[in-house]
Write a protein that holds these residues in place. Structure first.
Motif, PDB file in Angstrom:
ATOM      1  N   GLU A 103      77.838  50.075  75.105  1.00 24.59           N
ATOM      2  CA  GLU A 103      78.066  48.666  75.442  1.00 24.59           C
ATOM      3  C   GLU A 103      77.671  47.731  74.304  1.00 24.59           C
ATOM      4  OE1 GLU A 103      80.068  46.701  77.468  1.00 24.59           O
ATOM      5  OE2 GLU A 103      79.119  47.721  79.174  1.00 24.59           O
ATOM      6  N   ARG A 104      76.587  48.064  73.591  1.00 23.73           N
ATOM      7  CA  ARG A 104      76.134  47.189  72.517  1.00 23.73           C
ATOM      8  C   ARG A 104      76.874  47.450  71.204  1.00 23.73           C
ATOM      9  NH1 ARG A 104      72.088  43.577  74.624  1.00 23.73           N
ATOM     10  NH2 ARG A 104      72.627  42.484  72.717  1.00 23.73           N
ATOM     11  N   GLU A 105      77.525  48.578  71.065  1.00 26.49           N
ATOM     12  CA  GLU A 105      78.199  48.919  69.817  1.00 26.49           C
ATOM     13  C   GLU A 105      79.669  48.526  69.804  1.00 26.49           C
ATOM     14  OE1 GLU A 105      76.728  51.024  66.835  1.00 26.49           O
ATOM     15  OE2 GLU A 105      75.434  49.518  67.771  1.00 26.49           O
ATOM     16  N   VAL A 106      80.260  48.371  70.979  1.00 28.37           N
ATOM     17  CA  VAL A 106      81.714  48.209  71.077  1.00 28.37           C
ATOM     18  C   VAL A 106      82.087  46.791  71.475  1.00 28.37           C
ATOM     19  CG1 VAL A 106      83.765  48.937  72.353  1.00 28.37           C
ATOM     20  CG2 VAL A 106      82.110  50.643  71.595  1.00 28.37           C
ATOM     21  N   ALA A 107      83.056  46.230  70.743  1.00 28.16           N
ATOM     22  CA  ALA A 107      83.623  44.931  71.111  1.00 28.16           C
ATOM     23  C   ALA A 107      85.077  45.074  71.533  1.00 28.16           C
ATOM     24  CB  ALA A 107      83.520  43.954  69.945  1.00 28.16           C
ATOM     25  N   VAL A 108      85.715  46.192  71.151  1.00 29.54           N
ATOM     26  CA  VAL A 108      87.115  46.450  71.481  1.00 29.54           C
ATOM     27  C   VAL A 108      87.150  47.532  72.563  1.00 29.54           C
ATOM     28  CG1 VAL A 108      89.355  47.167  70.581  1.00 29.54           C
ATOM     29  CG2 VAL A 108      87.773  45.883  69.114  1.00 29.54           C
ATOM     30  N   PRO A 109      87.638  47.231  73.762  1.00 28.20           N
ATOM     31  CA  PRO A 109      87.558  48.173  74.886  1.00 28.20           C
ATOM     32  C   PRO A 109      88.082  49.575  74.589  1.00 28.20           C
ATOM     33  CG  PRO A 109      88.264  46.027  75.671  1.00 28.20           C
ATOM     34  CD  PRO A 109      88.226  45.933  74.168  1.00 28.20           C
ATOM     35  N   LYS A 110      89.160  49.687  73.808  1.00 26.30           N
ATOM     36  CA  LYS A 110      89.748  51.008  73.569  1.00 26.30           C
ATOM     37  C   LYS A 110      88.829  51.913  72.758  1.00 26.30           C
ATOM     38  CE  LYS A 110      92.234  49.618  69.369  1.00 26.30           C
ATOM     39  NZ  LYS A 110      93.570  49.448  68.733  1.00 26.30           N
ATOM     40  N   GLU A 111      87.777  51.356  72.155  1.00 27.44           N
ATOM     41  CA  GLU A 111      86.880  52.156  71.324  1.00 27.44           C
ATOM     42  C   GLU A 111      85.692  52.728  72.097  1.00 27.44           C
ATOM     43  OE1 GLU A 111      87.646  50.016  66.982  1.00 27.44           O
ATOM     44  OE2 GLU A 111      85.681  49.887  67.930  1.00 27.44           O
ATOM     45  N   ARG A 112      85.559  52.387  73.368  1.00 24.44           N
ATOM     46  CA  ARG A 112      84.399  52.857  74.127  1.00 24.44           C
ATOM     47  C   ARG A 112      84.287  54.384  74.116  1.00 24.44           C
ATOM     48  NH1 ARG A 112      85.680  48.418  77.887  1.00 24.44           N
ATOM     49  NH2 ARG A 112      83.937  46.927  77.848  1.00 24.44           N
ATOM     50  N   ARG A 113      85.359  55.054  74.449  1.00 22.92           N
ATOM     51  CA  ARG A 113      85.304  56.525  74.533  1.00 22.92           C
ATOM     52  C   ARG A 113      85.176  57.158  73.147  1.00 22.92           C
ATOM     53  NH1 ARG A 113      89.793  59.241  77.172  1.00 22.92           N
ATOM     54  NH2 ARG A 113      88.269  60.897  77.599  1.00 22.92           N
ATOM     55  N   LEU A 114      85.651  56.452  72.109  1.00 21.51           N
ATOM     56  CA  LEU A 114      85.516  56.976  70.744  1.00 21.51           C
ATOM     57  C   LEU A 114      84.060  56.919  70.286  1.00 21.51           C
ATOM     58  CD1 LEU A 114      88.671  55.380  69.056  1.00 21.51           C
ATOM     59  CD2 LEU A 114      88.379  57.738  69.847  1.00 21.51           C
ATOM     60  N   VAL A 115      83.399  55.796  70.527  1.00 22.68           N
ATOM     61  CA  VAL A 115      81.984  55.680  70.163  1.00 22.68           C
ATOM     62  C   VAL A 115      81.155  56.677  70.978  1.00 22.68           C
ATOM     63  CG1 VAL A 115      79.969  54.161  70.273  1.00 22.68           C
ATOM     64  CG2 VAL A 115      82.133  53.304  69.364  1.00 22.68           C
ATOM     65  N   ALA A 116      81.493  56.841  72.251  1.00 24.05           N
ATOM     66  CA  ALA A 116      80.786  57.835  73.074  1.00 24.05           C
ATOM     67  C   ALA A 116      80.966  59.237  72.496  1.00 24.05           C
ATOM     68  CB  ALA A 116      81.300  57.779  74.511  1.00 24.05           C
ATOM     69  N   SER A 117      82.149  59.529  71.971  1.00 22.73           N
ATOM     70  CA  SER A 117      82.382  60.857  71.386  1.00 22.73           C
ATOM     71  C   SER A 117      81.521  61.071  70.146  1.00 22.73           C
ATOM     72  CB  SER A 117      83.869  61.043  71.048  1.00 22.73           C
ATOM     73  OG  SER A 117      84.228  60.318  69.878  1.00 22.73           O
ATOM     74  N   VAL A 118      81.334  60.015  69.351  1.00 21.33           N
ATOM     75  CA  VAL A 118      80.463  60.123  68.167  1.00 21.33           C
ATOM     76  C   VAL A 118      79.038  60.457  68.606  1.00 21.33           C
ATOM     77  CG1 VAL A 118      79.442  58.841  66.250  1.00 21.33           C
ATOM     78  CG2 VAL A 118      81.879  58.590  66.749  1.00 21.33           C
ATOM     79  N   ILE A 119      78.565  59.779  69.649  1.00 17.86           N
ATOM     80  CA  ILE A 119      77.210  60.041  70.144  1.00 17.86           C
ATOM     81  C   ILE A 119      77.089  61.477  70.636  1.00 17.86           C
ATOM     82  CG2 ILE A 119      75.526  59.410  71.913  1.00 17.86           C
ATOM     83  CD1 ILE A 119      76.625  56.528  71.722  1.00 17.86           C
ATOM     84  N   TYR A 120      78.047  61.946  71.404  1.00 20.01           N
ATOM     85  CA  TYR A 120      78.032  63.329  71.891  1.00 20.01           C
ATOM     86  C   TYR A 120      78.025  64.310  70.721  1.00 20.01           C
ATOM     87  CZ  TYR A 120      78.785  62.827  76.972  1.00 20.01           C
ATOM     88  OH  TYR A 120      78.633  62.593  78.322  1.00 20.01           O
ATOM     89  N   ASN A 121      78.894  64.075  69.737  1.00 17.57           N
ATOM     90  CA  ASN A 121      79.007  65.015  68.615  1.00 17.57           C
ATOM     91  C   ASN A 121      77.733  65.052  67.785  1.00 17.57           C
ATOM     92  OD1 ASN A 121      81.626  65.576  69.392  1.00 17.57           O
ATOM     93  ND2 ASN A 121      82.556  64.141  67.958  1.00 17.57           N
ATOM     94  N   ARG A 122      77.108  63.908  67.560  1.00 20.74           N
ATOM     95  CA  ARG A 122      75.880  63.881  66.771  1.00 20.74           C
ATOM     96  C   ARG A 122      74.720  64.512  67.542  1.00 20.74           C
ATOM     97  NH1 ARG A 122      76.482  60.254  62.219  1.00 20.74           N
ATOM     98  NH2 ARG A 122      74.213  59.978  62.034  1.00 20.74           N
ATOM     99  N   LEU A 123      74.684  64.313  68.851  1.00 18.52           N
ATOM    100  CA  LEU A 123      73.665  64.979  69.652  1.00 18.52           C
ATOM    101  C   LEU A 123      73.844  66.493  69.588  1.00 18.52           C
ATOM    102  CD1 LEU A 123      73.570  62.724  72.857  1.00 18.52           C
ATOM    103  CD2 LEU A 123      71.798  62.886  71.090  1.00 18.52           C
ATOM    104  N   HIS A 124      75.081  66.937  69.681  1.00 14.19           N
ATOM    105  CA  HIS A 124      75.372  68.376  69.661  1.00 14.19           C
ATOM    106  C   HIS A 124      74.960  69.016  68.333  1.00 14.19           C
ATOM    107  CE1 HIS A 124      77.401  72.136  70.562  1.00 14.19           C
ATOM    108  NE2 HIS A 124      78.058  72.045  69.413  1.00 14.19           N
TER     109      HIS A 124
END
Length: 400
Positions: A270-291
């Motif tokens: 929520e704090r990183e995204v200003a463009v709605p279509k990027e929400r799932r993309l930013v979430a994927s970055v977080i998942y991938n870096r955690l993995h």
């Protein structure tokens, strides 16, 4: 409207028909029958001069058609704008008009909810009536397919005098919400949002002692004036439980993430995204870096710790030892850094499938990001951002 193709007739007049052949009149005597004209060879009677060509007036016909189209267009426009035969509407729908919303934003919200058929006509009707400056924010119970004038009456009437409306944007932390509530409801919002009998964070796998940060669902709430701020907190928690109950967590569970982990990720998105279509993309970055056990390096976590949401971050702030600081510690922060909306929660529960590990603001856009899967691609994007910023004398190359 497609332009009519005009078809014109020919002039209809051929070459001159000439004169009919003359017949010499016979002498009529008493002992002879009266003269009978012999039949023509082609079986017809006396050759006749052809009738004059029938006059046609294509220009007049076209003019009438154009006039009819204009009249029909005017009638349609007047009907759409003034709605003389409109019914009273049907079905109920809740529409929240945010504080400071423009007429265009209000019209779009009403069209999206089906209250009016056209945002453009609603805005035009409002301006013609001189009522654009009287529309009040709040949460309204309206009907679908209403007359423009009836909608305007409702929005001008506003909330009852004994009701207060509190609008809470998505993503804000408890400490950021507190000033929005202050003066509207009695009580201390930060203290009131520490604990509640309505919701126990432990039921969502939160650690012992976790506050209600992340569970305070952002929306516009209406309460009677004078009720304690705790009533607002309880409404937020009830709304959160209702919304979160419909989120599919199966993908997150397969990745060994708890509901509380999803809520933490949603607060970051929520704090990183200003463009709605990027929400799932930013979430994927977080998942991938955690993995891959790569540090998240999300500046919003630093801002949450320091309370600095607007100024450029200093080096000392980036090095803050708080466990919330993902520039220092690996993994997720110990709790949410704000209260996300439903779209970010859904993105955090089911991110896009990508190989992305990095993102950086894309110059020349309105807060869009360039995503990359390798460090080389990321450095290329960072260089592009820095070059654009340098050309502007150090100013942000973001255009909104």
């Amino acid at each position: 409207m497609a332009e009519a193709q005009l078809l014109t007739d020919g002039d209809g007049a051929g070459a001159g028909a000439g004169r009919a052949p003359t017949v010499e009149a016979p002498v009529v005597t008493d002992d002879l029958p009266a003269y009978e004209e012999p039949p023509a060879r082609n079986g017809g009677g006396r050759p006749r001069r052809p009738a004059p060509p029938r006059r046609r007036h294509p220009g007049r016909i076209v003019a009438l058609l154009v006039l009819a189209a204009v009249v029909a267009g005017i009638a349609w426009f007047a009907n759409s704008l003034f709605q003389p035969f409109k019914g009273d509407g049907q079905g109920h729908v809740r529409v929240v008009i945010p504080q400071g919303a423009s007429l265009g934003e209000i019209g779009d919200l009403l069209e999206e909810k089906g209250v009016v058929s056209s945002s453009s006509f609603f805005q035009l009707r409002t301006r013609i009536a001189g009522r654009s400056g009287n529309l009040k924010p709040g949460s309204y119970d309206l009907q679908r397919d209403m007359r423009y004038t009836d909608v305007l009456d409702e929005l001008e009437r506003g909330l009852p005098p004994n009701v207060v409306s509190v609008g809470i944007p998505e993503g804000l932390s408890r400490r950021e919400i507190a000033p929005l509530v202050r003066g509207k409801l009695p009580g201390n919002y930060v203290r009131a949002s520490r604990r509640s009998r309505v919701l126990n964070p432990r039921h969502f796998k939160a650690p012992r002692g976790a506050s209600l940060e992340g569970f305070l669902f952002p929306a516009t709430y209406e309460l009677k004036k004078g009720v304690p701020v705790k009533r607002l907190v309880n409404k937020q928690l009830e709304t959160f439980k209702e919304k979160f109950d419909g989120v599919d967590l199966r993908y997150a569970r397969r990745k060994n993430l708890t509901p509380y982990d999803v809520l933490i990720i949603a607060s970051l998105v929520e704090r990183e995204v200003a463009v709605p279509k990027e929400r799932r993309l930013v979430a994927s970055v977080i998942y991938n870096r955690l993995h891959q056990d790569i540090r998240l390096d999300i500046d919003a976590t630093v801002r949450f710790v320091t309370g600095n949401w607007k100024r450029p971050l200093r080096v000392s702030e980036l090095q803050n030892p708080s466990p919330y600081n993902t520039r220092v510690h690996n993994g997720l922060p110990p709790g949410p850094i704000g209260n996300p909306g439903l779209a970010s929660i859904r993105a955090a529960a089911h991110p896009a499938k990508t190989d992305y590990l990095f993102y950086v603001l894309k110059p020349g856009t309105c807060n869009e990001h360039a995503f990359s899967a390798t460090d080389a691609e990321f450095q290329r994007d960072v260089d592009a951002y820095n070059r654009a910023r340098d050309k502007l004398g150090g100013k942000s190359p973001i255009k909104c």
